[in-house]
Design an enzyme around this catalytic site. Sequence first.
Site, PDB file in Angstrom:
ATOM      1  N   LYS A  94       0.849  -1.209   0.000  1.00  0.00           N
ATOM      2  CA  LYS A  94       0.000   0.000   0.000  1.00  0.00           C
ATOM      3  C   LYS A  94       0.870   1.240   0.000  1.00  0.00           C
ATOM      4  O   LYS A  94       2.041   1.218   0.407  1.00  0.00           O
ATOM      5  CB  LYS A  94      -0.952   0.032   1.198  1.00  0.00           C
ATOM      6  CG  LYS A  94      -0.281   0.008   2.590  1.00  0.00           C
ATOM      7  CD  LYS A  94       0.157   1.352   3.140  1.00  0.00           C
ATOM      8  CE  LYS A  94       0.852   1.226   4.483  1.00  0.00           C
ATOM      9  NZ  LYS A  94       1.625   2.398   4.902  1.00  0.00           N
TER      10      LYS A  94
ATOM     11  N   ASP B 200      -2.511  -1.730  10.125  1.00  0.00           N
ATOM     12  CA  ASP B 200      -2.619  -1.726   8.665  1.00  0.00           C
ATOM     13  C   ASP B 200      -3.084  -3.068   8.102  1.00  0.00           C
ATOM     14  O   ASP B 200      -3.297  -3.189   6.893  1.00  0.00           O
ATOM     15  CB  ASP B 200      -1.253  -1.405   8.029  1.00  0.00           C
ATOM     16  CG  ASP B 200      -0.837   0.037   8.244  1.00  0.00           C
ATOM     17  OD1 ASP B 200      -1.665   0.841   8.715  1.00  0.00           O
ATOM     18  OD2 ASP B 200       0.330   0.349   7.940  1.00  0.00           O
TER      19      ASP B 200
HETATM   20  O1  C5P Z   1      -0.450  -1.307  14.705  1.00  0.00           O
HETATM   21  P1  C5P Z   1       0.985  -1.552  14.385  1.00  0.00           P
HETATM   22  O2  C5P Z   1       1.554  -2.707  15.175  1.00  0.00           O
HETATM   23  O3  C5P Z   1       1.271  -1.648  12.946  1.00  0.00           O
HETATM   24  O4  C5P Z   1       1.732  -0.250  14.877  1.00  0.00           O
HETATM   25  C1  C5P Z   1       3.128  -0.210  15.016  1.00  0.00           C
HETATM   26  C2  C5P Z   1       3.493   0.978  15.884  1.00  0.00           C
HETATM   27  O5  C5P Z   1       3.215   2.190  15.188  1.00  0.00           O
HETATM   28  C3  C5P Z   1       2.709   1.085  17.183  1.00  0.00           C
HETATM   29  O6  C5P Z   1       3.316   0.364  18.208  1.00  0.00           O
HETATM   30  C4  C5P Z   1       2.767   2.578  17.450  1.00  0.00           C
HETATM   31  O7  C5P Z   1       4.018   2.935  17.995  1.00  0.00           O
HETATM   32  C5  C5P Z   1       2.716   3.181  16.055  1.00  0.00           C
HETATM   33  N1  C5P Z   1       1.351   3.551  15.645  1.00  0.00           N
HETATM   34  C6  C5P Z   1       0.751   4.652  16.211  1.00  0.00           C
HETATM   35  N2  C5P Z   1      -0.510   5.020  15.824  1.00  0.00           N
HETATM   36  C7  C5P Z   1      -1.163   4.311  14.881  1.00  0.00           C
HETATM   37  C8  C5P Z   1      -0.562   3.187  14.268  1.00  0.00           C
HETATM   38  C9  C5P Z   1       0.707   2.832  14.674  1.00  0.00           C
HETATM   39  O8  C5P Z   1       1.330   5.322  17.072  1.00  0.00           O
HETATM   40  N3  C5P Z   1      -2.381   4.696  14.518  1.00  0.00           N
END
Ligand code: C5P
Length: 299
Positions: free
Chosen positions: A10, A137
């Site tokens: 993406k 994501d």
């Molecule tokens: O959800 P995911 O594991 O992909 O997110 C990785 C990191 O990115 C999270 O631990 C956080 O630090 C950051 N993040 C965030 N806000 C979001 C998505 C991700 O702060 N909406």
Amino acid sequence: MTVTVRVPAKVNVQLAVGGARPDGFHDLANVFLAVGLYDEVTVTPADELSVTCSGPDADQVPLDGTNLAARAAVELGRRYGVDPHVHIHIAKDIPVAGGMAGGSADGAGALLACDTLWGTNASRAELLDICAELGSDVPFSLVGGAALGLGRGERLRVLEVGGTFHWVFAMAGRGLSTPAVFREFDRLNEGVRIPEPVASRELLDALAKGDAAALATAVSNDLQPAALSLFPELADTLAAGRSAGALAALVSGSGPTTAFLARDPESAAEVAEALAASGTCRTVRTAPGAAPGATVLGN
Ligand code: C5P
């Protein structure tokens, strides 16, 4: 029996980021567009859970229980009482730690592949629920096309796309950690009142019309200053793509992959050639968007 699922990368055509929430995540207005760069995830029954990976970046992919593909198999198995004894092979074409949801793609791909292999027939809603548990994501990787992600990006509203957009992606020589980029965003915005993130009407209209010139004026990424702060050389890549005729140049998600929107396939080829010759990136790829979400290829 073996099941293979193809899952797209993406690019975020808009990434509006709000302030840090009490749980550490950030509220987003995240406009995802799936593009035609794919990982293929193959699952085969085995004596125990294992993960292997092939492709140019394979050595950077964790093969233990932290891999989102392994976690997807474990979570689906837990919910349906199936031992997740599968061998998962990831044929990786999406850059690793590149801001193109490569890890998320593998999570969504393994989930759909295991659901097919085991005949669990989980509903779309349940698959999306597991995806949201795996990462912000991951639901979009399952759905593909274009979507607005609200909350931390996992609450999706499907968007209309009225034509094909032609993209060029420049992969960087090293990765960037998403949490580190969000932390840098917080540091750069310390003491600043951050407005609530909202999707741009202009941008959604441009997507719906398939109007590349209009989309180019509307794209934005609030994480770009943070990514550039951690990886200043990306500014040279962005400049090289712009001067080669890209309509828009931006960091993809948390980076460090940079994304260039081109007028048409010929212009995309020219931008790609100029970027490859610029010496400001590791590899260059072209890909159209939107692309379909996770798709079972065969079994
Ligand atoms: O959800 P995911 O594991 O992909 O997110 C990785 C990191 O990115 C999270 O631990 C956080 O630090 C950051 N993040 C965030 N806000 C979001 C998505 C991700 O702060 N909406």
